[in-house]
Write a protein that holds these residues in place. Structure first.
Motif, PDB file in Angstrom:
ATOM      1  N   VAL A 130       0.782  -1.090   0.091  1.00 43.28           N
ATOM      2  CA  VAL A 130      -0.035   0.047   0.206  1.00 43.28           C
ATOM      3  C   VAL A 130       0.723   1.285  -0.070  1.00 43.28           C
ATOM      4  CG1 VAL A 130      -1.907   1.132   1.101  1.00 43.28           C
ATOM      5  CG2 VAL A 130      -1.894  -1.369   1.082  1.00 43.28           C
ATOM      6  N   GLY A 131       2.005   1.111   0.457  1.00 43.89           N
ATOM      7  CA  GLY A 131       2.936   2.313   0.326  1.00 43.89           C
ATOM      8  C   GLY A 131       2.910   3.114   1.586  1.00 43.89           C
ATOM      9  N   VAL A 132       2.634   2.993   2.766  1.00 45.62           N
ATOM     10  CA  VAL A 132       2.538   3.697   3.792  1.00 45.62           C
ATOM     11  C   VAL A 132       3.811   3.660   4.668  1.00 45.62           C
ATOM     12  CG1 VAL A 132      -0.145   3.681   3.670  1.00 45.62           C
ATOM     13  CG2 VAL A 132       1.088   1.990   5.070  1.00 45.62           C
ATOM     14  N   ASP A 133       5.072   3.080   4.095  1.00 46.86           N
ATOM     15  CA  ASP A 133       6.111   3.023   5.130  1.00 46.86           C
ATOM     16  C   ASP A 133       6.627   4.512   5.403  1.00 46.86           C
ATOM     17  OD1 ASP A 133       6.332   3.618   2.331  1.00 46.86           O
ATOM     18  OD2 ASP A 133       8.444   2.638   2.138  1.00 46.86           O
ATOM     19  N   TRP A 134       5.821   5.601   4.944  1.00 46.36           N
ATOM     20  CA  TRP A 134       6.305   6.896   5.346  1.00 46.36           C
ATOM     21  C   TRP A 134       5.898   7.113   6.803  1.00 46.36           C
ATOM     22  CZ3 TRP A 134       1.761   9.089   7.002  1.00 46.36           C
ATOM     23  CH2 TRP A 134       0.592   8.412   6.453  1.00 46.36           C
ATOM     24  N   ASN A 135       4.906   6.399   7.573  1.00 46.60           N
ATOM     25  CA  ASN A 135       4.427   6.630   8.834  1.00 46.60           C
ATOM     26  C   ASN A 135       5.343   6.342   9.966  1.00 46.60           C
ATOM     27  OD1 ASN A 135       2.805   6.874  11.155  1.00 46.60           O
ATOM     28  ND2 ASN A 135       0.921   6.491  10.077  1.00 46.60           N
ATOM     29  N   MET A 136       5.938   7.171  10.494  1.00 49.64           N
ATOM     30  CA  MET A 136       7.043   7.171  11.603  1.00 49.64           C
ATOM     31  C   MET A 136       6.421   6.154  12.821  1.00 49.64           C
ATOM     32  SD  MET A 136       7.316  10.574  13.603  1.00 49.64           S
ATOM     33  CE  MET A 136       6.100  11.497  14.581  1.00 49.64           C
ATOM     34  N   ALA A 137       5.153   6.190  12.931  1.00 45.19           N
ATOM     35  CA  ALA A 137       4.537   5.253  13.947  1.00 45.19           C
ATOM     36  C   ALA A 137       4.810   3.791  13.516  1.00 45.19           C
ATOM     37  CB  ALA A 137       3.037   5.800  14.144  1.00 45.19           C
ATOM     38  N   LEU A 138       4.885   3.555  12.520  1.00 48.41           N
ATOM     39  CA  LEU A 138       4.738   2.204  12.093  1.00 48.41           C
ATOM     40  C   LEU A 138       6.370   1.611  11.635  1.00 48.41           C
ATOM     41  CD1 LEU A 138       1.712   2.002   9.569  1.00 48.41           C
ATOM     42  CD2 LEU A 138       1.967   1.097  11.877  1.00 48.41           C
ATOM     43  N   ILE A 139       7.105   2.665  11.323  1.00 45.78           N
ATOM     44  CA  ILE A 139       8.741   2.084  10.801  1.00 45.78           C
ATOM     45  C   ILE A 139       9.491   1.819  12.177  1.00 45.78           C
ATOM     46  CG2 ILE A 139       8.262   3.744   8.871  1.00 45.78           C
ATOM     47  CD1 ILE A 139      10.209   5.562  10.258  1.00 45.78           C
ATOM     48  N   ARG A 146      14.202   8.410  13.794  1.00 46.48           N
ATOM     49  CA  ARG A 146      14.999   9.724  14.642  1.00 46.48           C
ATOM     50  C   ARG A 146      14.945  10.802  14.083  1.00 46.48           C
ATOM     51  NH1 ARG A 146      18.617   5.527  15.315  1.00 46.48           N
ATOM     52  NH2 ARG A 146      18.385   4.226  17.315  1.00 46.48           N
ATOM     53  N   ARG A 147      15.150  11.058  12.631  1.00 46.83           N
ATOM     54  CA  ARG A 147      15.231  12.271  12.008  1.00 46.83           C
ATOM     55  C   ARG A 147      13.710  12.582  11.822  1.00 46.83           C
ATOM     56  NH1 ARG A 147      17.247  12.182   6.446  1.00 46.83           N
ATOM     57  NH2 ARG A 147      17.337  14.246   6.689  1.00 46.83           N
ATOM     58  N   GLN A 148      12.898  11.834  11.262  1.00 44.92           N
ATOM     59  CA  GLN A 148      11.410  12.301  11.171  1.00 44.92           C
ATOM     60  C   GLN A 148      10.755  12.583  12.309  1.00 44.92           C
ATOM     61  OE1 GLN A 148       7.162  10.119   9.664  1.00 44.92           O
ATOM     62  NE2 GLN A 148       9.138   9.796   8.462  1.00 44.92           N
ATOM     63  N   ARG A 149      11.037  11.879  13.555  1.00 48.75           N
ATOM     64  CA  ARG A 149      10.504  12.344  14.680  1.00 48.75           C
ATOM     65  C   ARG A 149      11.163  13.796  15.428  1.00 48.75           C
ATOM     66  NH1 ARG A 149       7.530  10.047  19.173  1.00 48.75           N
ATOM     67  NH2 ARG A 149       7.988  10.967  21.202  1.00 48.75           N
ATOM     68  N   LYS A 150      12.405  14.079  15.077  1.00 53.34           N
ATOM     69  CA  LYS A 150      12.877  15.101  15.560  1.00 53.34           C
ATOM     70  C   LYS A 150      12.327  16.260  14.740  1.00 53.34           C
ATOM     71  CE  LYS A 150      17.378  17.501  15.675  1.00 53.34           C
ATOM     72  NZ  LYS A 150      18.988  17.298  15.359  1.00 53.34           N
ATOM     73  N   VAL A 151      12.055  16.149  13.327  1.00 49.37           N
ATOM     74  CA  VAL A 151      11.268  17.425  12.758  1.00 49.37           C
ATOM     75  C   VAL A 151      10.163  17.439  13.241  1.00 49.37           C
ATOM     76  CG1 VAL A 151      10.625  17.857  10.473  1.00 49.37           C
ATOM     77  CG2 VAL A 151      12.907  16.885  10.703  1.00 49.37           C
ATOM     78  N   PHE A 152       9.274  16.346  13.622  1.00 50.94           N
ATOM     79  CA  PHE A 152       7.961  16.606  14.022  1.00 50.94           C
ATOM     80  C   PHE A 152       7.708  17.227  15.246  1.00 50.94           C
ATOM     81  CE2 PHE A 152       3.938  15.347  15.738  1.00 50.94           C
ATOM     82  CZ  PHE A 152       3.148  15.150  14.778  1.00 50.94           C
ATOM     83  N   ILE A 313       7.839  15.846   3.403  1.00 55.09           N
ATOM     84  CA  ILE A 313       6.582  15.399   2.846  1.00 55.09           C
ATOM     85  C   ILE A 313       5.895  14.242   3.734  1.00 55.09           C
ATOM     86  CG2 ILE A 313       5.484  13.848   1.260  1.00 55.09           C
ATOM     87  CD1 ILE A 313       7.247  15.277  -0.712  1.00 55.09           C
ATOM     88  N   LYS A 314       6.854  13.468   4.447  1.00 50.85           N
ATOM     89  CA  LYS A 314       6.514  12.343   5.042  1.00 50.85           C
ATOM     90  C   LYS A 314       6.026  12.843   6.554  1.00 50.85           C
ATOM     91  CE  LYS A 314       8.997   8.430   2.707  1.00 50.85           C
ATOM     92  NZ  LYS A 314       9.974   7.654   2.724  1.00 50.85           N
ATOM     93  N   SER A 315       6.823  13.604   7.078  1.00 50.70           N
ATOM     94  CA  SER A 315       6.354  14.131   8.414  1.00 50.70           C
ATOM     95  C   SER A 315       5.225  14.756   8.336  1.00 50.70           C
ATOM     96  CB  SER A 315       7.541  14.991   8.978  1.00 50.70           C
ATOM     97  OG  SER A 315       7.548  16.172   8.369  1.00 50.70           O
ATOM     98  N   ALA A 316       4.981  15.645   7.292  1.00 52.09           N
ATOM     99  CA  ALA A 316       3.449  16.190   7.247  1.00 52.09           C
ATOM    100  C   ALA A 316       2.434  15.444   6.939  1.00 52.09           C
ATOM    101  CB  ALA A 316       3.413  17.115   5.887  1.00 52.09           C
ATOM    102  N   GLY A 317       2.704  14.332   6.364  1.00 51.82           N
ATOM    103  CA  GLY A 317       1.535  13.426   6.139  1.00 51.82           C
ATOM    104  C   GLY A 317       1.200  12.294   7.534  1.00 51.82           C
ATOM    105  N   VAL A 318       2.091  12.332   8.414  1.00 47.92           N
ATOM    106  CA  VAL A 318       1.873  11.812   9.660  1.00 47.92           C
ATOM    107  C   VAL A 318       0.891  12.620  10.396  1.00 47.92           C
ATOM    108  CG1 VAL A 318       3.172  11.199  12.066  1.00 47.92           C
ATOM    109  CG2 VAL A 318       4.121  10.526   9.858  1.00 47.92           C
ATOM    110  N   ALA A 319       1.361  13.929  10.463  1.00 47.65           N
ATOM    111  CA  ALA A 319       0.349  15.030  11.237  1.00 47.65           C
ATOM    112  C   ALA A 319      -0.868  15.035  10.868  1.00 47.65           C
ATOM    113  CB  ALA A 319       1.043  16.388  11.326  1.00 47.65           C
ATOM    114  N   TYR A 320      -1.051  14.848   9.389  1.00 46.16           N
ATOM    115  CA  TYR A 320      -2.380  15.045   8.667  1.00 46.16           C
ATOM    116  C   TYR A 320      -3.152  13.895   8.868  1.00 46.16           C
ATOM    117  CZ  TYR A 320      -4.986  15.382   4.186  1.00 46.16           C
ATOM    118  OH  TYR A 320      -5.824  15.344   3.217  1.00 46.16           O
ATOM    119  N   ALA A 321      -2.588  12.474   8.701  1.00 45.99           N
ATOM    120  CA  ALA A 321      -3.378  11.413   8.869  1.00 45.99           C
ATOM    121  C   ALA A 321      -3.872  11.043  10.268  1.00 45.99           C
ATOM    122  CB  ALA A 321      -2.683  10.119   8.231  1.00 45.99           C
ATOM    123  N   ALA A 322      -2.850  10.870  11.146  1.00 46.67           N
ATOM    124  CA  ALA A 322      -3.152  10.549  12.409  1.00 46.67           C
ATOM    125  C   ALA A 322      -3.962  11.481  13.206  1.00 46.67           C
ATOM    126  CB  ALA A 322      -1.933  10.331  13.227  1.00 46.67           C
TER     127      ALA A 322
END
Length: 532
Positions: A130-139, A146-152, A313-322
């Motif tokens: 499905v291509g949702v490996d962008w979600n830091m909650a699942l990786i 670490r980088r994605q969470r730090k930015v968020f 893009i990915k960090s924005a997607g996390v905020a948006y979806a969750a």
């Protein structure tokens, strides 16, 4: 209405109660093909150890037939009552899943031993297909995470979350005005409110309708994420990678909406959800007409902070979806509680009238002056557990706890619903009681039973957006109680229409549909919302 009528029906059915003999044969064949994947050394090590108790597995299938098809939280909680704090099941392929059914076990392992309990299992069902490996909650717990969470956290952490308070107050007023004008559409308006707020904060995009392309995209993507995170989905994800690559293309084995949609459709929804709003921001910035937003701020500081575009893009997607789905779930649960517990609503409104009066709306500056409203916020988190089963962790190395071996590679899941409905911590857990957070002398006291300690996760994997979520829900509760009366809807005979808490399944649980009445508390309420 008694408490027994206000809670949930604890009945449940197991996953394959309606399968025919051919279905069982298929599962047996599959387990025979893929079950013997462990090395001999690992089998010997585990067989000689004391593993956590659980439902008795059967040859080849393990506990496949025991996995819950519905009412996940109730099934796992019943296992906890029967077997104890740690419950283990064995899936196809021999993979072990351990459920933690007590607050002590969850804190001891996920917080005190976070070094080895912070990883995630692989999810070929959703990551690759499905291509949702962008979600830091699942990786996995790695450098990408670490980088994605730090930015968020740099924008949504406790130090910066106050920047959004004015916007959250404004968006709440707009939504309450809509609710009073169109009370019949309240569930749709709650979802719209959540989506509008997140879209405005993350992309500075104004959304006017629940039919907006961006809102619909996130709803479709989150349906997939939600189904793929349920215990039943482990039956595919538990397969060795080589075999799961085969099974992920056979929809027969997929749960819920995953069976109904093509991989191509789900991938397209995911890409749209990420790229459409991001491209909007980039275009506006190129034209020099953009306004501040999470994405715009990151793009403006991209070079200085060493950020690549994919990370943004990915960090924005996390905020948006969750953020959108969990917020809608909590606001709906709050309204449902007020319908069924009018005495709580009346007590809260008396506090608001005493502290603030009716000449203005509550703001964030009033939070400490409104302890009962804050207690209601806490009880909403507990009463309807938005994430009833925590996202699975994978154990990095062998561990022991309570005299049991927890083998490396097993999945470990917190039964958050069970913890937040544990009568040892929260007496009369099915009842909505903000009073449980006050000491005998009437002071707010969360030292022993703060549900926020469990509702947002544990340790290194605690929800990065929890402070934003708290602010969004608190201001909605405070301003809605200040301006509206929420009660049962009446039928044509003038009788109350029952409104029960019937949580949906999935990663984020919504209260099932219900009806209610929403009217202004006093004559000037609507004008107050518009004036402010």
């Amino acid at each position: 209405m008694g408490h027994s009528m206000r809670g949930e029906n604890p009945s449940h059915e197991t996953m394959f109660s309606n399968l025919n003999r051919l279905d069982i044969i298929v599962l047996v064949i599959c387990s025979l093909m893929f079950g013997m994947t462990r090395t001999r050394n690992k089998q010997k090590r585990i067989s000689n150890a004391t593993l956590p108790p659980g439902p008795v597995p059967i040859p080849f299938l393990g506990n496949t037939l025991d996995m819950p098809r519905k009412d996940d939280r109730l099934v796992v909680t019943e296992w906890g009552k029967q077997y104890g704090d740690l419950v283990m099941v064995t899936l196809l392929g021999g993979r072990k899943v351990i459920f933690l059914n007590s607050a002590k076990a969850a804190v001891d392992l996920f917080e005190k031993r976070s070094r080895i309990y912070s990883d995630r299992p692989q999810h070929p069902l959703i990551s690759e297909s499905v291509g949702v490996d962008w979600n830091m909650a699942l990786i996995p717990h790695n450098e990408v995470w670490r980088r994605q969470r730090k930015v968020f956290v740099s924008r949504f952490g406790i130090r910066r979350v106050g920047n959004y308070k004015e916007l959250q107050e404004s968006m709440t007023r707009q939504t309450l005005h809509r609710l009073l004008k169109n009370p019949e559409d309240f569930l749709e308006l709650l979802h719209l409110h959540a989506g509008q707020t997140i879209m405005k904060v993350v992309y500075n995009i104004d959304v006017e309708s629940g039919n907006d392309r961006c809102i619909q995209n996130v709803l479709r993507v989150f349906e997939v994420l939600s189904e793929a995170s349920r215990p039943i989905a482990h039956l595919i994800d538990s397969m060795p990678i080589s075999t799961s690559n085969f099974f992920k293309h056979i929809h027969y084995f997929w749960p819920g909406v995953l069976r109904e949609r093509s991989v191509a459709r789900m991938r397209a929804d995911t890409e749209d959800m990420l790229n459409v709003p991001f491209s909007f921001v980039k275009t506006r910035m190129a034209q020099g007409i953009h306004e501040p937003s999470y994405v715009a701020d990151l793009l403006e500081n991209q070079e200085a902070e060493g950020l690549d575009e994919e990370l943004i893009i990915k960090s924005a997607g996390v905020a948006y979806a969750a953020g959108a789905e969990s917020s809608a779930a909590s606001t709906a649960a709050f309204m449902l509680a007020m319908i069924n517990y009018p005495e709580v609503q009346e007590k809260a409104q008396a506090e608001i009238d005493k502290v603030i009066g009716r000449q203005r709306l509550p703001t964030f500056s009033d939070r400490e002056s409104l302890p009962y409203i804050y207690a209601i916020y806490k009880e909403v988190l507990r009463w309807h557990t938005v994430v009833p089963q925590g996202v699975p962790r994978v154990l990095r190395e062998d561990d022991t706890y309570g005299g049991y071996l927890l083998p490396a590679g097993c999945s470990v899941i917190s039964n958050t619903w069970g913890i937040l409905h544990d009568p040892a911590i929260f007496p009369d857990p099915m009842a909505f009681k903000p009073e449980r957070y006050f000491s005998s002398d009437g002071e707010l006291d969360l030292s022993l039973n703060d549900p926020e300690r469990y509702a947002f996760g544990y340790g290194r994997r605690i929800c990065a957006g929890m402070h934003f979520a708290e602010n969004s829900l608190w201001i909605f509760i405070a301003q809605m109680l200040a301006t509206t009366k929420i009660s049962h809807k009446l039928d044509t005979q003038g009788r109350k229409i029952a409104a029960h808490l019937r949580p949906t399944q999935g990663l984020v649980s919504q209260p099932g549909p219900f009806q209610c009445s929403i009217v202004p508390r006093f004559e000037q309420a609507i004008s107050l919302l518009v004036k402010e």
